[in-house]
Motif scaffolding. Structure first.
Motif, PDB file in Angstrom:
ATOM      1  N   GLY A  40      -7.851  -3.012  10.585  1.00 41.48           N
ATOM      2  CA  GLY A  40      -7.900  -2.837   9.133  1.00 41.48           C
ATOM      3  C   GLY A  40      -6.619  -2.288   8.546  1.00 41.48           C
ATOM      4  N   SER A  41      -5.495  -2.671   9.125  1.00 36.62           N
ATOM      5  CA  SER A  41      -4.219  -2.226   8.557  1.00 36.62           C
ATOM      6  C   SER A  41      -4.095  -2.753   7.142  1.00 36.62           C
ATOM      7  CB  SER A  41      -3.066  -2.716   9.416  1.00 36.62           C
ATOM      8  OG  SER A  41      -3.111  -4.121   9.542  1.00 36.62           O
ATOM      9  N   THR A  42      -3.402  -2.010   6.301  1.00 34.17           N
ATOM     10  CA  THR A  42      -3.305  -2.360   4.885  1.00 34.17           C
ATOM     11  C   THR A  42      -1.860  -2.492   4.439  1.00 34.17           C
ATOM     12  OG1 THR A  42      -3.405  -0.039   4.223  1.00 34.17           O
ATOM     13  CG2 THR A  42      -5.491  -1.227   4.352  1.00 34.17           C
ATOM     14  N   HIS A  43      -1.699  -3.199   3.335  1.00 34.20           N
ATOM     15  CA  HIS A  43      -0.376  -3.362   2.734  1.00 34.20           C
ATOM     16  C   HIS A  43      -0.544  -3.370   1.227  1.00 34.20           C
ATOM     17  CE1 HIS A  43       3.682  -4.955   2.011  1.00 34.20           C
ATOM     18  NE2 HIS A  43       3.090  -5.662   1.065  1.00 34.20           N
ATOM     19  N   TYR A  44       0.445  -2.792   0.542  1.00 31.29           N
ATOM     20  CA  TYR A  44       0.442  -2.789  -0.921  1.00 31.29           C
ATOM     21  C   TYR A  44       1.821  -3.186  -1.428  1.00 31.29           C
ATOM     22  CZ  TYR A  44      -3.727   0.048  -0.167  1.00 31.29           C
ATOM     23  OH  TYR A  44      -4.957   0.504   0.246  1.00 31.29           O
ATOM     24  N   VAL A  45       1.845  -3.961  -2.488  1.00 29.93           N
ATOM     25  CA  VAL A  45       3.118  -4.243  -3.144  1.00 29.93           C
ATOM     26  C   VAL A  45       3.600  -2.944  -3.790  1.00 29.93           C
ATOM     27  CG1 VAL A  45       2.072  -4.915  -5.343  1.00 29.93           C
ATOM     28  CG2 VAL A  45       4.268  -5.900  -4.648  1.00 29.93           C
ATOM     29  N   ASP A  46       4.897  -2.773  -3.863  1.00 35.51           N
ATOM     30  CA  ASP A  46       5.454  -1.492  -4.330  1.00 35.51           C
ATOM     31  C   ASP A  46       4.909  -1.063  -5.683  1.00 35.51           C
ATOM     32  OD1 ASP A  46       8.841  -1.854  -2.946  1.00 35.51           O
ATOM     33  OD2 ASP A  46       6.961  -1.168  -2.046  1.00 35.51           O
ATOM     34  N   SER A  47       4.667  -2.017  -6.573  1.00 39.17           N
ATOM     35  CA  SER A  47       4.274  -1.677  -7.937  1.00 39.17           C
ATOM     36  C   SER A  47       2.884  -1.053  -8.027  1.00 39.17           C
ATOM     37  CB  SER A  47       4.335  -2.922  -8.828  1.00 39.17           C
ATOM     38  OG  SER A  47       3.469  -3.929  -8.348  1.00 39.17           O
ATOM     39  N   VAL A  48       2.075  -1.158  -6.966  1.00 40.43           N
ATOM     40  CA  VAL A  48       0.724  -0.599  -7.022  1.00 40.43           C
ATOM     41  C   VAL A  48       0.512   0.523  -6.013  1.00 40.43           C
ATOM     42  CG1 VAL A  48      -0.151  -2.846  -7.788  1.00 40.43           C
ATOM     43  CG2 VAL A  48      -0.420  -2.162  -5.385  1.00 40.43           C
ATOM     44  N   LYS A  49       1.514   0.800  -5.193  1.00 32.88           N
ATOM     45  CA  LYS A  49       1.359   1.859  -4.196  1.00 32.88           C
ATOM     46  C   LYS A  49       1.029   3.189  -4.862  1.00 32.88           C
ATOM     47  CE  LYS A  49       4.265   0.072  -0.459  1.00 32.88           C
ATOM     48  NZ  LYS A  49       5.553   0.202   0.271  1.00 32.88           N
ATOM     49  N   GLY A  50       0.062   3.871  -4.296  1.00 33.93           N
ATOM     50  CA  GLY A  50      -0.360   5.149  -4.844  1.00 33.93           C
ATOM     51  C   GLY A  50      -1.381   5.033  -5.955  1.00 33.93           C
ATOM     52  N   ARG A  51      -1.618   3.823  -6.441  1.00 33.47           N
ATOM     53  CA  ARG A  51      -2.596   3.617  -7.525  1.00 33.47           C
ATOM     54  C   ARG A  51      -3.768   2.758  -7.083  1.00 33.47           C
ATOM     55  NH1 ARG A  51      -1.212   0.835 -11.921  1.00 33.47           N
ATOM     56  NH2 ARG A  51       0.363  -0.456 -10.894  1.00 33.47           N
ATOM     57  N   PHE A  52      -3.535   1.814  -6.210  1.00 35.40           N
ATOM     58  CA  PHE A  52      -4.583   0.899  -5.742  1.00 35.40           C
ATOM     59  C   PHE A  52      -4.939   1.233  -4.298  1.00 35.40           C
ATOM     60  CE2 PHE A  52      -3.562  -3.035  -8.617  1.00 35.40           C
ATOM     61  CZ  PHE A  52      -3.592  -2.217  -9.732  1.00 35.40           C
ATOM     62  N   THR A  53      -6.205   1.061  -3.963  1.00 35.15           N
ATOM     63  CA  THR A  53      -6.671   1.268  -2.596  1.00 35.15           C
ATOM     64  C   THR A  53      -7.582   0.117  -2.201  1.00 35.15           C
ATOM     65  OG1 THR A  53      -6.615   3.678  -2.880  1.00 35.15           O
ATOM     66  CG2 THR A  53      -7.849   2.814  -1.008  1.00 35.15           C
ATOM     67  N   ILE A  54      -7.266  -0.514  -1.087  1.00 32.06           N
ATOM     68  CA  ILE A  54      -8.095  -1.602  -0.574  1.00 32.06           C
ATOM     69  C   ILE A  54      -8.974  -1.062   0.552  1.00 32.06           C
ATOM     70  CG2 ILE A  54      -6.397  -2.399   1.135  1.00 32.06           C
ATOM     71  CD1 ILE A  54      -7.269  -5.287   0.445  1.00 32.06           C
ATOM     72  N   SER A  55     -10.199  -1.547   0.601  1.00 30.07           N
ATOM     73  CA  SER A  55     -11.110  -1.102   1.653  1.00 30.07           C
ATOM     74  C   SER A  55     -12.089  -2.224   1.969  1.00 30.07           C
ATOM     75  CB  SER A  55     -11.869   0.160   1.231  1.00 30.07           C
ATOM     76  OG  SER A  55     -12.666  -0.091   0.090  1.00 30.07           O
ATOM     77  N   ARG A  56     -12.772  -2.075   3.058  1.00 27.28           N
ATOM     78  CA  ARG A  56     -13.736  -3.105   3.479  1.00 27.28           C
ATOM     79  C   ARG A  56     -15.015  -2.421   3.957  1.00 27.28           C
ATOM     80  NH1 ARG A  56     -10.797  -6.420   7.188  1.00 27.28           N
ATOM     81  NH2 ARG A  56     -11.265  -4.867   8.797  1.00 27.28           N
ATOM     82  N   ASP A  57     -16.141  -2.929   3.504  1.00 32.54           N
ATOM     83  CA  ASP A  57     -17.460  -2.469   3.942  1.00 32.54           C
ATOM     84  C   ASP A  57     -18.049  -3.589   4.782  1.00 32.54           C
ATOM     85  OD1 ASP A  57     -20.182  -1.842   4.243  1.00 32.54           O
ATOM     86  OD2 ASP A  57     -20.254  -0.797   2.317  1.00 32.54           O
TER      87      ASP A  57
END
Length: 125
Positions: A57-74
């Motif tokens: 479940g490694s994650t990646h974020y584009v720089d413009s959303v880092k610290g504001r968006f969080t991806i997760s999976r149930d």
């Protein structure tokens, strides 16, 4: 071709929050593959926003959303979420989710992935 269904968009004021959901059709297990979130603003190309890989479940974020968006999976619900906080007008776009490899540079649509209708996110006062 596998389409995923994105939902949860809406109109929100700057600084507000939304949680997007990405669901799969019966028989397709999201944690067997990675899932990517993409967005397309009017007049702009679609861009990868975030992704979550299969397995660890490694994650990646584009720089413009880092610290504001969080991806997760149930896994129990077979759903991937994108929690968006601190929304800005420039986040306004149609957001799509799709089966994707989660690479160092961001999500890459898998060969069997197809674009669904997406969900509209509008950030405006």
């Amino acid at each position: 071709q596998v389409q995923l269904v994105a939902s949860g968009g809406g109109l929100v004021q700057p600084g507000g929050s939304l949680r997007l959901s990405c669901a799969a059709a019966s028989g397709f297990t999201l944690d067997s593959y990675g899932t990517g979130w993409f967005r397309q603003a009017p007049g702009k190309e679609r861009e990868g926003v975030s992704c979550i890989g299969s397995g660890d479940g490694s994650t990646h974020y584009v720089d413009s959303v880092k610290g504001r968006f969080t991806i997760s999976r149930d896994n129990a619900k077979n759903t991937v979420y994108l929690q968006m906080t601190g929304l800005k007008p420039e986040d306004t776009a149609i957001y799509y989710c799709a089966p994707s490899s989660c690479l160092a540079h961001g999500p890459q649509l898998l060969r069997f992935g197809a674009w669904g209708q997406g969900t509209q996110v509008t950030v405006s006062s």
